[in-house]
Write an enzyme that holds these catalytic residues in place. Sequence first.
Site, PDB file in Angstrom:
ATOM      1  N   HIS A   1       0.748  -1.169  -0.154  1.00 10.85           N
ATOM      2  CA  HIS A   1      -0.128  -0.038   0.063  1.00 10.85           C
ATOM      3  C   HIS A   1       0.831   1.208  -0.178  1.00 10.85           C
ATOM      4  CE1 HIS A   1       1.319  -0.442   4.045  1.00 10.85           C
ATOM      5  NE2 HIS A   1       0.757   0.936   4.343  1.00 10.85           N
TER       6      HIS A   1
ATOM      7  N   ASP B   1       0.851   5.444   1.772  1.00 14.59           N
ATOM      8  CA  ASP B   1      -0.005   5.932   2.961  1.00 14.59           C
ATOM      9  C   ASP B   1      -0.780   7.284   2.265  1.00 14.59           C
ATOM     10  OD1 ASP B   1       0.976   4.216   4.775  1.00 14.59           O
ATOM     11  OD2 ASP B   1       2.780   5.645   5.134  1.00 14.59           O
TER      12      ASP B   1
ATOM     13  N   HIS C   1       4.719   0.177  -0.032  1.00 15.91           N
ATOM     14  CA  HIS C   1       5.814  -0.671   0.872  1.00 15.91           C
ATOM     15  C   HIS C   1       4.658  -1.883   1.565  1.00 15.91           C
ATOM     16  CE1 HIS C   1       3.672   2.818   2.985  1.00 15.91           C
ATOM     17  NE2 HIS C   1       3.733   2.395   4.199  1.00 15.91           N
TER      18      HIS C   1
ATOM     19  N   ARG D   1       8.366  -7.905  16.000  1.00 13.64           N
ATOM     20  CA  ARG D   1       8.650  -6.910  15.364  1.00 13.64           C
ATOM     21  C   ARG D   1       7.716  -5.905  15.601  1.00 13.64           C
ATOM     22  NH1 ARG D   1       7.490  -3.405  10.897  1.00 13.64           N
ATOM     23  NH2 ARG D   1       9.366  -2.195  10.007  1.00 13.64           N
TER      24      ARG D   1
END
Length: 349
Positions: free
Chosen positions: A205, A207, A262, A272
């Site tokens: 996607h 942002d 990304h 993570r």
Amino acid sequence: MLVPSPTPVRSRKIPTIDLSLNGLNLSRRVVKACEDYGFFKVVNHGVPEEVIMEMEEEGLEFFSKPAHEKQKASPASPCGYGCKNIGRNGDTGEVEYLLLHTSPLSITERSKSISNNPNKFSCAVNNYVRVVRNLACEILDLVAEGLRVSDKFIFSKLITDVNTDSMFRLNHYPPTKDMNESTKQLHNQYHHHQHLKQKVGFGEHSDPQILTILRSNDVAGLQISLHDGLWVPVPPDPTGFYVLVGDSLQALTNGRFVSVRHRVVANSVTPRMSMVYFGAPPLEALISPLPETTSSKRPSLYRPFTWAEYKKAAYSLRLGDSRLDLFKSDHLLEDDRHNCDGDMNRKVS
């Protein structure tokens, strides 16, 4: 969810910008990174380590709670706690998250369902948001300088407005349990075979906001897509911040900057966690290409729209959909129709 990597993944050096430098060369380097990658790392950023550590500790404390405790902060609509479901349109990933509006009043109210010590949690979030917003403003002012925009604060004042619609997100990617040893080795080398199947942490996607400031722990997983379609793994660096161009900045610069696509692959044996600030304008703010970015040879690529319009469109689409196509200028839509008609005529003939 398992998906094959659609294109090869290659290691490539990510632009790194030292913010302790000054002068016109610094703003030029920022602009070049935004043009070439839509993404870069900043070091010597001046964000106090204790503010980062306090926020990270609060995030880890929340995600370590039992599921029924975390569910008290749900649903994510859009703010709140979410697990695996990303948005309302069927996107999923190996992730759990907290999404918060950066309004101090909203943070105070949300903290009551998030933490056993709401005051401590809200203080950590407010402190973190304040310093990363300042970092975002510094970068946006460098962008304006590098683009030779007459108003140096044209971008930054959009996210410092009292009615800013900026968001803060904590993402937690639990360890993947079914990685084999060969996959681990490939992952550690930041090099993956074109057809290697990977678990999706957060799907591909861009942002929608103006600028994203991202910081993660020392666990890999983030990848960015270059203009040529190659995916590049981003080496983790908990001492730096990663900067991502958003759709709104692409529109404001008339496509000179392109918002970076990304994703996160959840193929790590250790958890993570990322902390993400999304700098956004007020809902009523009008977004359109700046006069300095248009000319007779390069007319406006996008029609004017408000952030509220764009946000509504973003929430109505799937994660990986291209939202800016909905806001193309009329002359581009006409060109698209002509091209489509030409293609149909060639097929018929």
